[in-house]
Design a protein around this motif. Structure first.
Motif, PDB file in Angstrom:
ATOM      1  N   ALA A   1      -7.607   1.707   4.347  1.00 50.98           N
ATOM      2  CA  ALA A   1      -6.603   1.230   3.217  1.00 50.98           C
ATOM      3  C   ALA A   1      -7.722   1.457   2.277  1.00 50.98           C
ATOM      4  CB  ALA A   1      -5.714   0.760   3.093  1.00 50.98           C
TER       5      ALA A   1
ATOM      6  N   LYS B   1     -16.207   4.326   0.529  1.00 50.48           N
ATOM      7  CA  LYS B   1     -16.908   4.829  -0.382  1.00 50.48           C
ATOM      8  C   LYS B   1     -18.295   5.899  -0.281  1.00 50.48           C
ATOM      9  CE  LYS B   1     -13.707   4.625  -4.618  1.00 50.48           C
ATOM     10  NZ  LYS B   1     -13.225   3.807  -5.663  1.00 50.48           N
TER      11      LYS B   1
ATOM     12  N   TYR C   1       1.068  -1.483   0.081  1.00 47.68           N
ATOM     13  CA  TYR C   1      -0.197   0.044   0.310  1.00 47.68           C
ATOM     14  C   TYR C   1       0.934   1.236   0.573  1.00 47.68           C
ATOM     15  CZ  TYR C   1      -3.641  -3.491   1.618  1.00 47.68           C
ATOM     16  OH  TYR C   1      -4.716  -4.544   1.302  1.00 47.68           O
TER      17      TYR C   1
ATOM     18  N   ASN D   1      -5.897   6.906   4.726  1.00 45.74           N
ATOM     19  CA  ASN D   1      -6.723   7.381   3.157  1.00 45.74           C
ATOM     20  C   ASN D   1      -7.676   9.692   3.700  1.00 45.74           C
ATOM     21  OD1 ASN D   1      -9.104   8.325   5.226  1.00 45.74           O
ATOM     22  ND2 ASN D   1     -10.153   6.074   4.960  1.00 45.74           N
ATOM     23  N   ASP D   2      -8.311   9.574   2.862  1.00 42.36           N
ATOM     24  CA  ASP D   2      -8.416  11.077   2.477  1.00 42.36           C
ATOM     25  C   ASP D   2      -8.541  12.046   3.913  1.00 42.36           C
ATOM     26  OD1 ASP D   2      -7.683  11.016  -0.143  1.00 42.36           O
ATOM     27  OD2 ASP D   2      -9.522  11.036  -0.927  1.00 42.36           O
TER      28      ASP D   2
ATOM     29  N   ASP E   1     -11.308   0.523   0.314  1.00 38.45           N
ATOM     30  CA  ASP E   1     -12.205   1.359  -0.056  1.00 38.45           C
ATOM     31  C   ASP E   1     -13.697   1.546   0.788  1.00 38.45           C
ATOM     32  OD1 ASP E   1     -10.722   1.826  -3.598  1.00 38.45           O
ATOM     33  OD2 ASP E   1     -10.539   2.875  -1.526  1.00 38.45           O
TER      34      ASP E   1
ATOM     35  N   PHE F   1       1.003   5.280   1.233  1.00 41.17           N
ATOM     36  CA  PHE F   1       0.157   5.921   1.522  1.00 41.17           C
ATOM     37  C   PHE F   1       1.066   7.857   1.775  1.00 41.17           C
ATOM     38  CE2 PHE F   1      -0.277   2.457   3.784  1.00 41.17           C
ATOM     39  CZ  PHE F   1      -2.134   2.495   4.451  1.00 41.17           C
TER      40      PHE F   1
END
Lengths: 224, 257
Positions: free
Chosen positions: B23, B28, A150, A186-187, B25, A152
């Motif tokens: 991590a 979403k 992953y 994540n965001d 999704d 980041f």
């Protein structure tokens, strides 16, 4: 005769040819009709409406770690943190932290002596700081179970600010400087590891001196 | 101490492990379906970066004519997806060169000096000295006209012998709102609470009214922030024979909305 019989045999071919000709014409006519659909979609081109786009410039988080309170051992530290990102590099941050001072070596050796009451041992601080993301980058983590890698986004940042520390019955102006490492899971979710030095003048042991308190903490924060 | 260290390490390891799970999704659903804010690339190409800053690498490029969906914004960067679902961050400067569905250039506000002149709200944090003692302060202001605003501020002054807390309201006049370096005058009043430090003798807190007048300067920096410097003269109305006076200077960073 031969010609007649030939014609009889040829008839189906002719028929098929004529048929396919008409079919082709029909298809052409049909495709000409398709240009204009039966039901016209009622869609008008839309302008971009900025208010519908989510902005995430605020960051709210909690942290926990260790702070060494000069002369009063190291203690567990808890706190909350709010940040506002001004640009991709600069951000403003406000922190509130809570810890409890331990015993001085003198108190331990002398036995029944208490320099501070329990209330005065409460170590509380607030500060506002200016941060700079000096090294944005990426970190790669190989999943321990799946074997996938992953990527980041990360930021190494410098931070400095000022505030106040309430400790030992005294409230003192406090300067703070440090650095931190932020990993964006994540965001909207980030992990921090930070190292900060808090300086203030205090006269709890008689004469005024500068107290240096090192904070090592880790935390989670949410962008909104 | 070792216990503390162990706890911290456990916390760190736990958060490292949770990284992988988070991590995915799964989040979403967060993105609203109704979001169909789309733009078409009008320049020959547009760069996608892996994160919302110039320092992150370019991971993809979309060509002229491609449609991008705008997902979310962080500072001056927009997260977008292309028709194939590829995600990346595009700078607002690049987005301002794209077209929307009507064929016009996209209008996305980028805070600029023009907005500084027409701002409504401002807020900031300041530090300085109040009678040669450190002061921390925060304020919120509302602009009623281009020249006149009302402000509310709180201050904490931390001295060796006392701690002072102040709450004040002020009217601020700015004669030249169109200047990048814009001077202002302020006048106001409020309450001042003096808490003597009780290390030697215990003295009661005293609450007094005060009035102040001052001058200052706003210096527009960039985006939506500016530097603000001010000098104030305070008069504290005490019950004693004479009123007390103090001079204060503060420097800070402010944001406007």
């Amino acid at each position: 005769m031969e010609i007649r019989t030939k014609r009889i045999f040829l008839m189906p071919h002719l028929c098929r040819g004529v048929l396919s000709f008409f079919l082709a014409i029909g298809a052409m006519a049909a495709s000409a009709e398709e240009v204009k659909p039966l039901i016209e979609p009622d869609v008008r081109p839309q302008k971009v409406d900025e208010s519908l786009i989510d902005t995430e410039n605020f960051e709210l988080g909690v942290f926990g770690g260790v702070i060494n309170i000069e002369d009063f051992e190291s203690s567990m530290l808890y706190g909350v943190r709010v940040a506002y990102h001004l640009t991709e590099s600069f951000f403003l941050e406000a922190n509130l932290g809570l810890a409890e001072g331990g015993e001085t070596s003198f108190e331990k050796l002398a036995g029944n002596v208490e320099l501070l009451s329990d209330e005065d041992r409460e170590y509380r601080f607030y500060n506002v700081a200016f941060g700079y993301n000096i090294l944005p980058g990426e970190a790669f983590l190989k999943g321990p179970f799946s074997g996938d890698t992953y990527a980041f986004n990360t930021n190494f940042y410098l931070i400095g600010g000022a505030g106040a520390t309430d400790f030992a019955g005294d409230n003192r102006f406090t300067a703070m400087a440090g650095a931190g490492y932020q990993v964006l899971v994540n965001d909207w979710l980030a992990m921090h590891v930070t190292f900060r030095e808090h300086f203030y003048d205090i006269d709890v042991l008689g004469e005024t001196k500068t107290s240096m308190n090192t904070e090592l903490s880790t935390g989670l924060s949410f962008f909104f | 101490m070792i216990k503390l260290l162990q706890r911290s390490i456990c916390l760190l390891l736990f958060s490292m492990l949770s990284l992988e799970a988070a991590a995915d999704d799964w989040w979403k659903f967060w993105v609203a379906d109704s979001n169909t804010q789309q733009v078409r690339v009008a320049e020959p190409f547009i760069d996608f970066r892996s994160g919302p800053a110039q320092g992150f690498p370019v991971i993809h490029t979309s060509e002229k004519g491609e449609w991008l969906t705008l997902l979310k914004r962080k500072t001056d960067w927009m997260k977008v997806s292309d028709a194939k679902g590829r995600l990346g961050w595009v700078s607002i400067d690049d987005l301002l060169l794209t077209e929307d569905a009507t064929g016009d250039t996209v209008s996305i506000t980028e805070p600029r000096f023009d907005d500084f002149r027409t701002r409504r709200w401002e807020s900031g944090l300041q530090m300085g000295e109040f009678d040669s003692t450190a002061v921390n302060s925060g304020y919120l202001g509302y602009w009623m006209t281009a020249n006149l605003s009302a402000e509310l501020s709180v201050s904490q002054i931390l001295g060796n012998s006392s701690e002072i807390q102040m709450l004040s309201a002020a009217l601020v006049h700015q004669p030249f709102p169109q200047w990048r370096f814009s001077p202002f005058f302020r006048i106001g009043g409020g309450q001042i609470k003096i808490k003597p430090k009780a290390t030697l003798l215990s003295v009661d807190n005293s609450i007094n009214s005060m009035a102040h007048a001052g001058i200052g300067m706003r210096c527009y920096v960039s985006d939506r922030f500016f530097v603000r410097l001010e000098v104030n003269d305070y008069k504290v109305f005490t019950n004693e024979e004479s009123n007390e006076e103090a001079t204060e200077w503060k420097l800070g960073l402010s944001v406007f909305f």
